[in-house]
Design a protein around this motif. Structure first.
Motif, PDB file in Angstrom:
ATOM      1  N   THR A   1       0.830  -1.213   0.000  1.00 35.32           N
ATOM      2  CA  THR A   1       0.000   0.000   0.000  1.00 35.32           C
ATOM      3  C   THR A   1       0.862   1.261   0.000  1.00 35.32           C
ATOM      4  O   THR A   1       1.927   1.306   0.625  1.00 35.32           O
ATOM      5  CB  THR A   1      -0.921  -0.019   1.236  1.00 35.32           C
ATOM      6  OG1 THR A   1      -1.745  -1.185   1.188  1.00 35.32           O
ATOM      7  CG2 THR A   1      -1.802   1.211   1.297  1.00 35.32           C
ATOM      8  N   ASP A   2       0.398   2.305  -0.685  1.00 32.56           N
ATOM      9  CA  ASP A   2       1.085   3.601  -0.689  1.00 32.56           C
ATOM     10  C   ASP A   2       0.991   4.247   0.687  1.00 32.56           C
ATOM     11  O   ASP A   2      -0.049   4.187   1.347  1.00 32.56           O
ATOM     12  CB  ASP A   2       0.438   4.548  -1.704  1.00 32.56           C
ATOM     13  CG  ASP A   2       0.593   4.074  -3.135  1.00 32.56           C
ATOM     14  OD1 ASP A   2       1.597   3.417  -3.434  1.00 32.56           O
ATOM     15  OD2 ASP A   2      -0.299   4.362  -3.952  1.00 32.56           O
ATOM     16  N   VAL A   3       2.092   4.891   1.101  1.00 34.17           N
ATOM     17  CA  VAL A   3       2.122   5.582   2.394  1.00 34.17           C
ATOM     18  C   VAL A   3       2.446   7.050   2.183  1.00 34.17           C
ATOM     19  O   VAL A   3       3.158   7.431   1.253  1.00 34.17           O
ATOM     20  CB  VAL A   3       3.131   4.928   3.359  1.00 34.17           C
ATOM     21  CG1 VAL A   3       2.602   3.597   3.858  1.00 34.17           C
ATOM     22  CG2 VAL A   3       4.498   4.726   2.704  1.00 34.17           C
ATOM     23  N   ASN A   4       1.893   7.888   3.054  1.00 31.96           N
ATOM     24  CA  ASN A   4       1.958   9.340   2.899  1.00 31.96           C
ATOM     25  C   ASN A   4       2.193  10.014   4.238  1.00 31.96           C
ATOM     26  O   ASN A   4       1.779   9.499   5.282  1.00 31.96           O
ATOM     27  CB  ASN A   4       0.624   9.860   2.338  1.00 31.96           C
ATOM     28  CG  ASN A   4       0.208   9.217   1.043  1.00 31.96           C
ATOM     29  OD1 ASN A   4       0.488   9.728  -0.026  1.00 31.96           O
ATOM     30  ND2 ASN A   4      -0.478   8.079   1.129  1.00 31.96           N
ATOM     31  N   TRP A   5       2.806  11.180   4.199  1.00 35.56           N
ATOM     32  CA  TRP A   5       2.941  12.008   5.388  1.00 35.56           C
ATOM     33  C   TRP A   5       2.107  13.269   5.233  1.00 35.56           C
ATOM     34  O   TRP A   5       1.979  13.828   4.143  1.00 35.56           O
ATOM     35  CB  TRP A   5       4.400  12.403   5.599  1.00 35.56           C
ATOM     36  CG  TRP A   5       5.233  11.259   6.092  1.00 35.56           C
ATOM     37  CD1 TRP A   5       4.813  10.128   6.720  1.00 35.56           C
ATOM     38  CD2 TRP A   5       6.646  11.151   5.972  1.00 35.56           C
ATOM     39  NE1 TRP A   5       5.878   9.321   7.016  1.00 35.56           N
ATOM     40  CE2 TRP A   5       7.021   9.912   6.572  1.00 35.56           C
ATOM     41  CE3 TRP A   5       7.648  11.955   5.438  1.00 35.56           C
ATOM     42  CZ2 TRP A   5       8.334   9.467   6.649  1.00 35.56           C
ATOM     43  CZ3 TRP A   5       8.965  11.523   5.503  1.00 35.56           C
ATOM     44  CH2 TRP A   5       9.298  10.305   6.104  1.00 35.56           C
TER      45      TRP A   5
END
Length: 327
Positions: A309-313
């Protein structure tokens, strides 16, 4: 609404996670599904018939595509003569290739809140997401709701509601295909299906505008065959329709390389919050922005989700996240 263009529930989703190498190999192969690989039409028909018979015998039914909607052998929608084989992906298959020329991010998050983004790819074989497990490590989620005017993610509402029920913030995003239809028309289609609500737990609607995943099939280019002026006009139409319908300013998801090439680095949308894709030590901002709101910095295995899964801040903490949800 033109229901013949809507594939709300593709009849079959790929049960296997797409590997990066397979994904890269499939980009320039329009007859190859990114999720599976080449399959003979005869075998595909027999397999589909067999699965349908088994489900029917058990009192279940196969969920068909919307009436009149053309689909390819893989079950993907066919629009404008192009098999839209990337509809289940969160973003363009070209994205990781375009963004891996720099150093992969290793650093810490400096106290920033972390979130994820998902699409139907995160539901291989119809698998669910355990949002309570996800919420233990992440505070927000973006859910791909629609693409063009021919696809709506069948998990879009359940994922947003599940995330909010677990205490997370959620938002929906639209994968733009500018050479399919106009900006305002795609914004309308998106908002008709996105489930947006001003409830203090939902962030702004998002326009995902990036590399054309169908360039080898529609015979255009990364910019969908648009001039920079025409692309800016298309984006403006989408953003204006979102504001007209919701009273909110659409967030724009993009990457510096695509934005600078396809819009000429316009600053016309500097007032829109920026969700930037940058797999590097620090995000390179598209020309026109001086600050990012969300930074998609990579991928990983997330507890509660079957697929990578894509992860973001988030550029801030709880206060900033709550402020975003309030508009």
């Amino acid at each position: 609404m033109d229901n013949s263009r809507l594939v709300d529930n593709p009849p079959f989703s790929g049960p296997f996670e797409t590997t990066f190498s397979h994904l890269c190999a499939s980009i320039d192969s329009p007859n190859r599904s990114p999720r599976g690989g080449a399959m003979s039409s005869t075998w595909g028909r027999w397999l589909g018939a067999g699965i349908g018979a088994v489900l029917a015998a058990g009192g279940l039914s196969v969920q068909p595509a919307a009436a009149g909607a053309p689909v390819g052998e893989s079950g993907d929608p066919v629009d404008g003569g192009v098999v839209r084989g990337s509809v289940d992906q969160a973003h363009s298959p070209r994205l990781p290739i375009e963004l891996t020329s720099g150093n992969v991010r290793k650093g810490n998050k400096n106290g920033r809140l972390e979130g994820i983004d998902v699409a139907s790819h995160q539901h291989p074989g119809g698998a669910g997401i355990n949002w309570r497990l996800v919420a233990r490590g992440y505070r927000f989620v973006g859910v791909k709701a629609t693409e063009g005017r021919y696809y709506a993610n069948p998990h879009r509402l359940r994922d947003q509601n599940g995330a909010r029920g677990a205490g997370m913030y959620a938002f929906a995003y639209h994968f733009a295909v500018p050479n399919d239809s106009g900006g305002a028309a795609q914004a309308k289609y998106f908002l008709d299906h996105a489930g947006y609500r001003a409830d203090g737990k939902t962030l702004n609607p998002v326009l995902d505008i990036e590399w054309n995943p169908y360039a080898s099939s529609d015979h255009t280019n990364a910019c969908y065959g648009f001039t920079r002026k025409r692309m800016i006009w298309w984006i403006r139409g989408f953003v204006r329709e979102v504001e007209r319908r919701t009273g909110r300013t659409a967030t724009i998801y993009t990457a510096a390389g695509w934005w600078n090439e396809c819009t000429g680095g316009t600053s016309a949308f500097a007032g829109s919050p920026l969700w930037v894709a940058a797999i590097s030590d620090r995000p390179t901002l598209p020309t026109g922005w001086s600050r990012w709101q969300i930074w998609q910095h990579g991928q990983r295995t997330v507890r509660g989700i079957t697929a990578v899964t894509d992860v973001n801040w988030l550029n801030g903490g709880e206060h900033e996240l709550a402020a975003l949800a309030k508009g």
